[in-house]
Design an enzyme around this catalytic site. Structure first.
Site, short mmCIF file in Angstrom:
data_model
loop_
_atom_site.label_atom_id
_atom_site.label_comp_id
_atom_site.label_asym_id
_atom_site.label_seq_id
_atom_site.Cartn_x
_atom_site.Cartn_y
_atom_site.Cartn_z
N HIS A 37 124.24 15.54 132.13
CA HIS A 37 123.22 16.40 131.61
C HIS A 37 122.44 17.11 132.72
O HIS A 37 122.12 18.36 132.76
CB HIS A 37 122.07 15.51 131.31
CG HIS A 37 122.51 14.61 129.97
ND1 HIS A 37 122.55 13.18 130.03
CD2 HIS A 37 122.63 15.14 128.76
CE1 HIS A 37 122.82 12.92 128.62
NE2 HIS A 37 122.87 13.84 127.86
N GLN A 61 121.22 13.63 112.57
CA GLN A 61 122.67 14.10 112.98
C GLN A 61 123.51 12.72 113.32
O GLN A 61 124.62 12.79 113.86
CB GLN A 61 122.69 14.71 114.42
CG GLN A 61 122.31 14.19 115.73
CD GLN A 61 122.10 15.09 116.73
OE1 GLN A 61 121.14 15.99 116.94
NE2 GLN A 61 123.11 14.99 117.64
N SER A 185 129.06 10.20 129.34
CA SER A 185 128.41 10.02 127.90
C SER A 185 127.52 9.18 127.99
O SER A 185 127.51 8.15 128.69
CB SER A 185 129.50 9.86 126.92
OG SER A 185 128.84 9.59 125.87
P1 AMP Z 1 123.55 14.68 124.30
O1 AMP Z 1 122.36 14.11 124.98
O2 AMP Z 1 124.56 13.80 124.17
O3 AMP Z 1 123.06 15.49 123.00
O4 AMP Z 1 123.86 15.93 125.32
C1 AMP Z 1 122.96 16.91 125.79
C2 AMP Z 1 123.92 18.03 126.47
O5 AMP Z 1 124.62 17.43 127.48
C3 AMP Z 1 124.88 18.59 125.36
O6 AMP Z 1 124.88 19.98 125.43
C4 AMP Z 1 126.19 17.95 126.03
O7 AMP Z 1 127.26 18.59 125.63
C5 AMP Z 1 125.95 17.71 127.21
N1 AMP Z 1 126.68 16.93 127.98
C6 AMP Z 1 127.03 15.67 127.86
N2 AMP Z 1 127.94 15.09 128.49
C7 AMP Z 1 128.47 15.97 129.48
C8 AMP Z 1 129.28 15.91 130.33
N3 AMP Z 1 129.77 14.67 130.56
N4 AMP Z 1 129.50 17.17 130.96
C9 AMP Z 1 128.84 18.20 130.48
N5 AMP Z 1 127.92 18.37 129.62
C10 AMP Z 1 127.41 17.28 128.98
#
Ligand code: AMP
Length: 280
Positions: A37, A61, A185
């Site tokens: 993030h 979602q 993640s």
């Molecule tokens: P989320 O909080 O999982 O909804 O992720 C928020 C944003 O962070 C989304 O655009 C994800 O694709 C991005 N994101 C999550 N993990 C990664 C990662 N390992 N590398 C790059 N972007 C990420």
């Protein structure tokens, strides 16, 4: 750093900033922030006058109630991390604030939301598009930053922006990985130490496929991956080699261009996804 919890307050605040001529970079998240993030925030910081984050765990979602319940929530540390990155504004609304009425928006993404994640998480992308569209309307960003880690999500947002003429530039950002290759993640927090080790097979496999791409027949590579995960007692949900724009599966390498391979694996109780571009 300013924190807002209501739609009206953040709208009013950003309206004055827009009037001052400041550009806005927006990073939507569900919190439990990690380096993946933060890389998005760094990119947004470089390209905009003002960086806005949203932290909102969007129930619509989640197609699985227990996934929603166990999703990590770490607001205090998230805010600290955002402050350190120089984030200017955080929007952290309640579900009632975002959805005073149940979310009934229906999108048509053609094939894009039917395959891969769409097959295993029905309704997921409709929920994603609905909340992102709403957030775009509230924040009115000049640029929005999304990770390539969620590649299919990026395609869906791209289509949504096009279909609804959203006045925002979509900026895709590279995948950030742990030392062992595992894509970062928020869900990695739910893995035990041994599961984390086990999960490194995902990226190892993707790298192997990238080396073999164009040389070994696609069906043989798919069989190989299925066997490998079975051998290691890991539940492979899907492993597909697809066109990067349509997500249609490839059957031959002939004339290969714009090819990506996407994978979803269940490690213990945690569902992990990853991808690697084979040919661009
Ligand atoms: P989320 O909080 O999982 O909804 O992720 C928020 C944003 O962070 C989304 O655009 C994800 O694709 C991005 N994101 C999550 N993990 C990664 C990662 N390992 N590398 C790059 N972007 C990420």
């Amino acid at each position: 750093m300013e924190l807002f919890e209501t739609v009206n307050d953040i709208k009013e605040y950003l309206k004055t900033k827009k009037e001052e001529g400041l550009t806005i970079g927006f990073v939507p998240t569900m919190g439990a922030l990690h380096e993946g993030h933060l890389s998005l925030f760094r990119e947004a910081k470089e390209e905009n006058d003002l960086v806005v984050a949203s932290i909102f765990i969007n129930p619509s979602q989640f197609n699985n109630q227990s996934d929603l319940e166990k999703y990590p929530r770490t607001l205090e540390t998230d805010l600290k991390k955002l402050e350190e990155q120089g984030c200017n504004v955080v929007f952290h609304p309640s579900v009632e604030e975002m959805y005073p009425e149940p979310d009934t928006t229906e999108f048509d993404f053609g094939n894009l939301d039917k395959v891969l994640e769409g097959e295993f998480r029905p309704g997921h992308f409709n929920g994603v598009a609905s909340v992102v569209k709403k957030l775009f309307e509230i924040i009115k960003p000049d640029r929005a930053y999304f990770g390539l880690k969620d590649f299919q999500q990026l395609l869906i947002i791209h289509k949504m922006i096009k279909d609804f003429d959203c006045p925002v530039e979509l900026v895709p950002c590279a995948i950030v990985r742990e030392k062992n290759g595992l894509a970062m993640s928020s869900r990695n927090e739910l893995l035990s130490k041994s599961e984390r080790k086990q999960a490194s097979l995902i990226y190892k496999t993707l790298k192997f496929i990238k080396v073999q791409a164009g040389f070994q027949p696609i069906h043989e590579l798919k069989n190989y991956v299925e066997r490998e995960f079975k051998r290691k007692n890991m539940k492979l949900e899907y492993f597909e080699i697809v066109d990067m724009y349509t997500l249609e599966p490839l059957t031959t390498w002939l004339g290969s261009k714009n090819v990506i391979t996407c994978i979803a694996v269940q490690v213990g109780n945690v569902r992990l996804i990853d991808n690697i571009i084979l040919f661009s």
